[in-house]
Design an enzyme around this catalytic site. Sequence first.
Site, PDB file in Angstrom:
ATOM      1  N   GLN A  12       0.801  -1.220   0.000  1.00 48.88           N
ATOM      2  CA  GLN A  12       0.000   0.000   0.000  1.00 48.88           C
ATOM      3  C   GLN A  12       0.839   1.278   0.000  1.00 48.88           C
ATOM      4  O   GLN A  12       0.328   2.350  -0.318  1.00 48.88           O
ATOM      5  CB  GLN A  12      -0.958  -0.004   1.195  1.00 48.88           C
ATOM      6  CG  GLN A  12      -1.986  -1.126   1.100  1.00 48.88           C
ATOM      7  CD  GLN A  12      -2.962  -1.127   2.258  1.00 48.88           C
ATOM      8  OE1 GLN A  12      -2.722  -1.790   3.271  1.00 48.88           O
ATOM      9  NE2 GLN A  12      -4.048  -0.401   2.141  1.00 48.88           N
ATOM     10  N   HIS A 113       0.902  -9.278   4.765  1.00 47.25           N
ATOM     11  CA  HIS A 113      -0.258  -8.391   4.621  1.00 47.25           C
ATOM     12  C   HIS A 113      -0.753  -8.531   3.174  1.00 47.25           C
ATOM     13  O   HIS A 113      -0.730  -7.586   2.399  1.00 47.25           O
ATOM     14  CB  HIS A 113       0.131  -6.953   4.973  1.00 47.25           C
ATOM     15  CG  HIS A 113      -1.041  -6.073   5.322  1.00 47.25           C
ATOM     16  ND1 HIS A 113      -1.156  -5.400   6.502  1.00 47.25           N
ATOM     17  CD2 HIS A 113      -2.160  -5.753   4.616  1.00 47.25           C
ATOM     18  CE1 HIS A 113      -2.279  -4.694   6.519  1.00 47.25           C
ATOM     19  NE2 HIS A 113      -2.906  -4.894   5.379  1.00 47.25           N
ATOM     20  N   ASN A 157      -1.775 -10.628   8.745  1.00 45.27           N
ATOM     21  CA  ASN A 157      -2.787  -9.591   8.857  1.00 45.27           C
ATOM     22  C   ASN A 157      -4.127 -10.095   8.324  1.00 45.27           C
ATOM     23  O   ASN A 157      -4.222 -10.490   7.161  1.00 45.27           O
ATOM     24  CB  ASN A 157      -2.400  -8.352   8.047  1.00 45.27           C
ATOM     25  CG  ASN A 157      -3.477  -7.280   8.129  1.00 45.27           C
ATOM     26  OD1 ASN A 157      -3.673  -6.680   9.186  1.00 45.27           O
ATOM     27  ND2 ASN A 157      -4.211  -7.059   7.040  1.00 45.27           N
ATOM     28  N   ASN A 294      -7.881  -5.735  14.567  1.00 46.59           N
ATOM     29  CA  ASN A 294      -8.192  -4.573  13.733  1.00 46.59           C
ATOM     30  C   ASN A 294      -9.686  -4.314  13.829  1.00 46.59           C
ATOM     31  O   ASN A 294     -10.489  -5.205  13.547  1.00 46.59           O
ATOM     32  CB  ASN A 294      -7.827  -4.826  12.267  1.00 46.59           C
ATOM     33  CG  ASN A 294      -6.324  -4.905  12.049  1.00 46.59           C
ATOM     34  OD1 ASN A 294      -5.536  -4.661  12.963  1.00 46.59           O
ATOM     35  ND2 ASN A 294      -5.921  -5.249  10.838  1.00 46.59           N
ATOM     36  N   TYR A 296     -12.871  -1.793  12.677  1.00 47.22           N
ATOM     37  CA  TYR A 296     -13.434  -0.705  11.877  1.00 47.22           C
ATOM     38  C   TYR A 296     -14.903  -0.441  12.212  1.00 47.22           C
ATOM     39  O   TYR A 296     -15.282   0.701  12.422  1.00 47.22           O
ATOM     40  CB  TYR A 296     -13.234  -0.977  10.375  1.00 47.22           C
ATOM     41  CG  TYR A 296     -11.775  -0.786  10.000  1.00 47.22           C
ATOM     42  CD1 TYR A 296     -11.282   0.469   9.688  1.00 47.22           C
ATOM     43  CD2 TYR A 296     -10.879  -1.847  10.053  1.00 47.22           C
ATOM     44  CE1 TYR A 296      -9.941   0.678   9.412  1.00 47.22           C
ATOM     45  CE2 TYR A 296      -9.531  -1.649   9.774  1.00 47.22           C
ATOM     46  CZ  TYR A 296      -9.068  -0.383   9.462  1.00 47.22           C
ATOM     47  OH  TYR A 296      -7.737  -0.176   9.205  1.00 47.22           O
ATOM     48  N   GLU A 355      -5.053  -1.907  14.190  1.00 47.02           N
ATOM     49  CA  GLU A 355      -5.555  -0.965  13.180  1.00 47.02           C
ATOM     50  C   GLU A 355      -6.882  -0.388  13.653  1.00 47.02           C
ATOM     51  O   GLU A 355      -7.736  -1.120  14.162  1.00 47.02           O
ATOM     52  CB  GLU A 355      -5.835  -1.623  11.816  1.00 47.02           C
ATOM     53  CG  GLU A 355      -4.637  -1.863  10.965  1.00 47.02           C
ATOM     54  CD  GLU A 355      -4.983  -2.531   9.635  1.00 47.02           C
ATOM     55  OE1 GLU A 355      -6.072  -2.249   9.077  1.00 47.02           O
ATOM     56  OE2 GLU A 355      -4.167  -3.328   9.173  1.00 47.02           O
ATOM     57  N   TRP A 401      -4.652   3.363  11.671  1.00 44.20           N
ATOM     58  CA  TRP A 401      -4.557   3.134  10.232  1.00 44.20           C
ATOM     59  C   TRP A 401      -5.018   4.417   9.566  1.00 44.20           C
ATOM     60  O   TRP A 401      -6.191   4.731   9.663  1.00 44.20           O
ATOM     61  CB  TRP A 401      -5.423   1.953   9.768  1.00 44.20           C
ATOM     62  CG  TRP A 401      -5.194   1.735   8.306  1.00 44.20           C
ATOM     63  CD1 TRP A 401      -5.864   2.310   7.272  1.00 44.20           C
ATOM     64  CD2 TRP A 401      -4.163   0.930   7.736  1.00 44.20           C
ATOM     65  NE1 TRP A 401      -5.314   1.926   6.082  1.00 44.20           N
ATOM     66  CE2 TRP A 401      -4.271   1.082   6.336  1.00 44.20           C
ATOM     67  CE3 TRP A 401      -3.149   0.117   8.263  1.00 44.20           C
ATOM     68  CZ2 TRP A 401      -3.402   0.433   5.457  1.00 44.20           C
ATOM     69  CZ3 TRP A 401      -2.300  -0.521   7.382  1.00 44.20           C
ATOM     70  CH2 TRP A 401      -2.437  -0.363   5.994  1.00 44.20           C
ATOM     71  N   GLU A 408      -5.462   2.029  -1.375  1.00 48.77           N
ATOM     72  CA  GLU A 408      -6.505   1.326  -0.629  1.00 48.77           C
ATOM     73  C   GLU A 408      -7.079   0.175  -1.474  1.00 48.77           C
ATOM     74  O   GLU A 408      -8.266   0.146  -1.804  1.00 48.77           O
ATOM     75  CB  GLU A 408      -7.587   2.312  -0.171  1.00 48.77           C
ATOM     76  CG  GLU A 408      -8.767   1.716   0.589  1.00 48.77           C
ATOM     77  CD  GLU A 408      -8.423   0.808   1.769  1.00 48.77           C
ATOM     78  OE1 GLU A 408      -7.397   1.037   2.440  1.00 48.77           O
ATOM     79  OE2 GLU A 408      -9.185  -0.150   1.992  1.00 48.77           O
ATOM     80  N   TRP A 409      -6.223  -0.770  -1.821  1.00 49.96           N
ATOM     81  CA  TRP A 409      -6.640  -2.022  -2.460  1.00 49.96           C
ATOM     82  C   TRP A 409      -7.595  -1.769  -3.633  1.00 49.96           C
ATOM     83  O   TRP A 409      -7.284  -0.965  -4.502  1.00 49.96           O
ATOM     84  CB  TRP A 409      -7.230  -2.970  -1.402  1.00 49.96           C
ATOM     85  CG  TRP A 409      -6.303  -3.170  -0.229  1.00 49.96           C
ATOM     86  CD1 TRP A 409      -6.519  -2.788   1.070  1.00 49.96           C
ATOM     87  CD2 TRP A 409      -4.990  -3.779  -0.232  1.00 49.96           C
ATOM     88  NE1 TRP A 409      -5.439  -3.134   1.858  1.00 49.96           N
ATOM     89  CE2 TRP A 409      -4.497  -3.738   1.092  1.00 49.96           C
ATOM     90  CE3 TRP A 409      -4.182  -4.354  -1.228  1.00 49.96           C
ATOM     91  CZ2 TRP A 409      -3.246  -4.248   1.450  1.00 49.96           C
ATOM     92  CZ3 TRP A 409      -2.930  -4.873  -0.871  1.00 49.96           C
ATOM     93  CH2 TRP A 409      -2.491  -4.812   0.449  1.00 49.96           C
TER      94      TRP A 409
HETATM   95  C1  GBH Z   1      -7.847  -3.307   6.749  1.00 55.72           C
HETATM   96  O1  GBH Z   1      -8.852  -4.133   6.284  1.00 55.72           O
HETATM   97  C2  GBH Z   1      -6.558  -3.674   6.074  1.00 55.72           C
HETATM   98  O2  GBH Z   1      -5.724  -4.423   6.950  1.00 55.72           O
HETATM   99  C3  GBH Z   1      -5.809  -2.499   5.509  1.00 55.72           C
HETATM  100  O3  GBH Z   1      -4.831  -2.961   4.613  1.00 55.72           O
HETATM  101  C4  GBH Z   1      -6.781  -1.540   4.861  1.00 55.72           C
HETATM  102  O4  GBH Z   1      -6.144  -0.518   4.164  1.00 55.72           O
HETATM  103  C5  GBH Z   1      -7.638  -0.970   5.948  1.00 55.72           C
HETATM  104  O5  GBH Z   1      -8.252  -1.983   6.684  1.00 55.72           O
HETATM  105  C6  GBH Z   1      -8.723  -0.037   5.433  1.00 55.72           C
HETATM  106  O6  GBH Z   1      -9.584  -0.712   4.584  1.00 55.72           O
HETATM  107  O7  GBH Z   1     -19.116  -1.596   6.899  1.00 55.72           O
HETATM  108  O8  GBH Z   1     -20.123  -3.542   6.044  1.00 55.72           O
HETATM  109  O9  GBH Z   1     -19.173  -1.931   4.540  1.00 55.72           O
HETATM  110  C7  GBH Z   1     -10.135  -3.809   6.751  1.00 55.72           C
HETATM  111  C8  GBH Z   1     -11.213  -4.782   6.354  1.00 55.72           C
HETATM  112  C9  GBH Z   1     -13.437  -4.888   5.491  1.00 55.72           C
HETATM  113  C10 GBH Z   1     -13.031  -3.674   7.493  1.00 55.72           C
HETATM  114  C11 GBH Z   1     -14.705  -4.081   5.273  1.00 55.72           C
HETATM  115  C12 GBH Z   1     -14.299  -2.899   7.305  1.00 55.72           C
HETATM  116  C13 GBH Z   1     -16.423  -2.723   6.287  1.00 55.72           C
HETATM  117  C14 GBH Z   1     -17.617  -3.491   5.839  1.00 55.72           C
HETATM  118  N1  GBH Z   1     -12.484  -4.096   6.228  1.00 55.72           N
HETATM  119  N2  GBH Z   1     -15.265  -3.611   6.514  1.00 55.72           N
HETATM  120  S1  GBH Z   1     -19.100  -2.556   5.824  1.00 55.72           S
END
Ligand code: GBH
Length: 448
Positions: A12, A113, A157, A294, A296, A355, A401, A408-409
């Site tokens: 990344q 990763h 990861n 991690n 989110y 993260e 993060w 971002e992939w």
């Molecule tokens: C991480 O993956 C990675 O490790 C990192 O490389 C990446 O850049 C970073 O997060 C940010 O994306 O709310 O139902 O739409 C995170 C995997 C998958 C977590 C999708 C949050 C949200 C689904 N993510 N998910 S939804």
Amino acid sequence: MFLWGTATAAYQIEGAVAEDGRGASIWDTFVHEPGRTRDGHTGDVACDHYHRWREDVALMSGLGVNAYRFSIAWTRVLPEGSGAVNPKGLDFYERLVDALLEAGVTPVPTLFHWDLPQALEDRGGWLERDVSGLFAEYAAVVAERLADRVPTWITLNEPFIHMAWGYGLGVHAPGRALLLDALPVAHHQLLGHGLAAQALRAAGAREVLITNNCTPVWPASGSEEDLAAAAAYDTLHNRLFNDPVLLGTYPDLTAYGIRPDGAAGDGPELSAALGIRDGDLAVISAPLDGLGVNYYNPTRIAAPADDGLPFTDAGVTGYPTTAFGWPVVPDGLRELLTGLRERYGQALPPVYVTENGCSQADELTPDGVDDQGRVAYLRDHVAALERAREQGVDVRGYFVWSLLDNFEWAEGYHQRFGLVHVDFATGERTPKASYGWYRDHIAAALRP
Ligand code: GBH
């Protein structure tokens, strides 16, 4: 000491994909196939960290972090995945590690990763058991060079995301859409984790962690169907990767048409479906020094639609969202951490939030980037982490993060997660308001 850090990953940020003997990974292949990433973006240059790493270490000094989580690109070290070692690849990470140590920043490398060597994908990738052993050989090569200076290591990861998005749905590299036939990718990654942990310790690593992506699972309603679907999703996303490591057992996958070993019924048995052999779980469950988590957002799950999976993602509603559309639920971090403690009890090692962060539609102006949304996001998540600690969870670190806006992939450069803005045309870095907030927060937290 509590680790306050930032996190990045090799593909990344590094760029320099054909330099100094680096081999191709599955992401190099994937991004150059039509339609795989938004606007065809690639990580060929990314943040050019491979050349600008000194500047990035200086940014971390300025931030005052005491730890930095980065990943090592397998194909810089072993261009073909196994066999010949590329000393220039090891040299790069050694220079980075030494510069970090000199700046008072503890390096926390992640060995995998998602950037599997393409040469290994050509042999079947993580669907093949052999890759687990080759991953451990790679871990040994890296640790022999760096374990005398690097105390804390992360093997994998988010093996769930790599399995589900890379091999199950095909939205990430290697782009295979095998649905439940991707399940051996879970076991082979976990076995690779266990074997790599042995190799790391043999080379003198003091602390070994795995990083799992964890999500609190919320049933869409109290109906029996929604509750069952939520349990099934929790099993796949969370327990499939935490249970083997922490408890030495796989969770029941009956909801996925997989019978427990020896049980009567239809469908394959667990061991056959995942490729588990005698002794594997002992390797996978060797004690760890920490669990990387991690976080989110939570996931809201309802009864299945007609696509063969035992759940549907109903979407979390009623919360603000990030630029990515992900719900912002800070207390979900507390819920996740206390939930892990309740589920695993004494079997839960110290936890590191490896993260957490958000993408925002940042705007660079002559005055910089005033990303108050990110400031609020980080402030509220750090507060939730403190509540989990008050409620008795042994949390030892927090990594934002990310340090930099980066590749971002599948979203390419469209989602910005950094504390530091990157102009992808010039590589220029500009610390955002959130960088200043985090710097002040760390300074206050670490003040004696
Ligand atoms: C991480 O993956 C990675 O490790 C990192 O490389 C990446 O850049 C970073 O997060 C940010 O994306 O709310 O139902 O739409 C995170 C995997 C998958 C977590 C999708 C949050 C949200 C689904 N993510 N998910 S939804």
